[in-house]
Every structure is written in structure tokens, then in C-alpha cells.
Design a protein around this motif. Sequence first.
Motif, mmCIF file in Angstrom:
data_model
loop_
_atom_site.group_PDB
_atom_site.id
_atom_site.type_symbol
_atom_site.label_atom_id
_atom_site.label_comp_id
_atom_site.label_asym_id
_atom_site.label_seq_id
_atom_site.Cartn_x
_atom_site.Cartn_y
_atom_site.Cartn_z
ATOM 1 N N PRO A 78 8.283 46.788 -5.306
ATOM 2 C CA PRO A 78 7.588 46.656 -6.594
ATOM 3 C C PRO A 78 7.983 47.767 -7.561
ATOM 4 O O PRO A 78 7.976 47.585 -8.771
ATOM 5 N N SER A 79 8.320 48.942 -7.004
ATOM 6 C CA SER A 79 8.782 50.072 -7.807
ATOM 7 C C SER A 79 10.246 50.338 -7.498
ATOM 8 O O SER A 79 10.682 50.248 -6.351
ATOM 9 N N GLU B 222 11.176 44.767 -13.406
ATOM 10 C CA GLU B 222 10.995 45.567 -12.196
ATOM 11 C C GLU B 222 10.181 44.906 -11.086
ATOM 12 O O GLU B 222 10.549 44.966 -9.918
ATOM 13 N N SER B 223 9.086 44.292 -11.397
ATOM 14 C CA SER B 223 8.197 43.787 -10.341
ATOM 15 C C SER B 223 8.366 42.304 -10.039
ATOM 16 O O SER B 223 7.691 41.765 -9.162
ATOM 17 N N ALA C 241 9.407 41.263 -6.282
ATOM 18 C CA ALA C 241 8.361 41.581 -5.308
ATOM 19 C C ALA C 241 7.191 40.606 -5.406
ATOM 20 O O ALA C 241 6.618 40.205 -4.380
ATOM 21 N N LYS C 242 6.845 40.208 -6.606
ATOM 22 C CA LYS C 242 5.718 39.295 -6.792
ATOM 23 C C LYS C 242 6.029 37.883 -6.281
ATOM 24 O O LYS C 242 5.106 37.101 -6.044
ATOM 25 N N ARG D 36 7.797 42.835 0.802
ATOM 26 C CA ARG D 36 7.738 43.827 -0.266
ATOM 27 C C ARG D 36 7.892 45.194 0.354
ATOM 28 O O ARG D 36 7.271 45.493 1.365
#
Length: 347
Positions: free
Chosen positions: A298-299, A334-335, A338-339, A346
Motif C-alpha cells: 500500500p506504501s 500508489e495504493s 494493493a486495494k 498486500r
Amino acid sequence: MHRRAFLTSVFGASAAVAGLSGCAQGDAAADTRGAATKPLAAEVPAGTSLKIASYLNQQQLQFRLAKLPKLPFRVAGWVNIGAGPDVINAFRAQSLDLANNAGIPPIQAHYQGFAAKIVAIGITRRPNYLFATRPGSGIRAVADFKGRKLAFSQGQAQGVVLLRALKKAGLAYDEVKLVPLTSNQFFTALQSGQVDVAPLAVNQAPAYLQQYESKGARAIPTDVVDLLNLLWAPQSVLNDPAKAAAIAAYIPQWAKGQVWQYEHPDVWNEEFYVKTQNLTLAQARGISALANKPLFPPSWDEAIKWEQETADLLADGGFVKKFDVSSLFDHRFESIAAKAVPEEYRK
């Protein structure tokens, strides 16, 4: 050969690259100042299209087997291209809008003065490469690389894996002979004795060893990890709101496709490795056993740190100039990856 001469040696076939390298940093900076910073559109405008890299046609096969939803834009072409130098040239020619590579090609593009940004990140925790030796070399460990001829592609993942392995073994660049090649030349270079060692992807090594292991070739495993599996696009593409929205819509499919492949190795072994790459089922299973579990952070903090270390390693050897790699990442995306995947994928 002086380290900076590698840029000309490896990419000399492209007149465009050679012509632009002299004004590298200025061009990149100028393009970046015009970067799109507006939020991504929620929907992809009708009529939008992208030209997407799909090396060995893996991407569309993966999407088809996974039965993923239809993309909300037109794919104007699945381009059979994978090597970083080839991708950069295709970006320059505007024949490609989005590509899947490791961490080093965006660094190389920046050094050449071509503005592009990373839009999605996957993290690799296990080695994707090993070192193959020429027949009869007698090399058995990385420590034996001293004084030997090593295949080196500074614009590809194989190059950074080699440099990191040398550093870990305590070998300086002037203690080995780096031979500038691109990865598609590695097999021939090993076979002909042009080099003593070349880094090969774990899915390439079985075919080489099947032919030459009986003649004294061998594989030397390494625990050096090429951390990043990424998507990136030219800044000019990202400055187009419609294409940026299409890329944002593509990223979830890209992530979900990798998860599907990881969870269905038997299907992938048969449909890709056996049917399209002519490997035996046993060889395919051996490759899949080494596959990395897909991880989408996520980061991007770890990715940026690793990319900076890689750029600094190249700069220390005189291959590129030092710069802040944070300029290579478009954080609007960026996210997204992951989402799109379950929690266990993740980072």
C-alpha cells in the motif's frame, strides 16, 4: 572500457538514444515540470486506448485464463517486448504506452533524459535470477568471478543483480571484466565463450542447462533479490487524463492476474510453459516452485529506498549520475494495486 562508455555500447544501435543522451538531465527535468498532478478520473473516457507490453504474450494469456473482466478501454496492441532497453526505445517511438519491468529501466531512462514514471509496484522476496557459466569454465561460486568476463546489461534487472552480487562478495568492478550486452545476447555469449558468466532468469536456465550441463556448464544460485516488479509509463502518456485513467483501471487487473497465476500453477505450467515455451512439465513445475508470492505494498516507501540504493550503486560505478529517485514515482497510483487484492497479498 570506462564505465560511462557502457551507455554508448549497449544502446548505440539506437540513433535516437545516442542523440538525446547529451542533453539527458535537462530534457527529463523539463518534462517532469509539466507532470500531471490532478486526481485521476473516476471513469475511463470512451475511445481511450493503450498499447501495453506483453512479453511472450503472457499478459493476455494470463487475463484470459483468469477470466478477468473486460478492460474499460481498448488495447490498441499487446506488444511482445520485455527488455528494458527495448521498452525505452519503444516509449521514445510512441509505440508503447505501458510496460512491466524491474527497477533498473526507469533509472536508465532518467539518465538518458527520457521522462517516465512508475505507476504500480509489486515486491519480490525471492531471487528471480541465477548465474549460468559457460561450458568448462570451472566457476563454482561468485567469489570465482574475479578476473572473469561477466555479461552485463546496465539497463536491465540482470545488471543490478550482478552488481549487487559482486558487492556482496567483496569484488570491485575493476576485479572483473564487465562485457556490455543485452539479455537477449546472453545465451549466445555463453555458448561462444564470449563471457564466462551471465545472469539468467530462473525460467530461462533450464533450457540452457539441458543443452550444456553435460559439457560443463552449471548454475550458481544467488540470494540477491531484484526487489521490484513494476509498471511504468512515459510522462507524456500520464499527462493525458484519459490514458492515465485507463492505466489506473488496468492496474487492478495486472495485480489480480498475478495472484491468479500464483494460485493456479498447474494450469499456468501447462498453458504457458509447456504449450508456448516447449518446456517439459517437470521443468515447468521446477520454475513454478521458485515463483514469488505476489505482494503489492500500500506504501511505496520500501520500493523508493531500494530504487535509491540501486541508483546509487550504478552511480558509484560511473554508469549513471546520482539523482533523487523519488521523481520516478507517480503517487496518484500508489495504493491501487494493493486495494485490488486480498489482504494476504498486500505487503
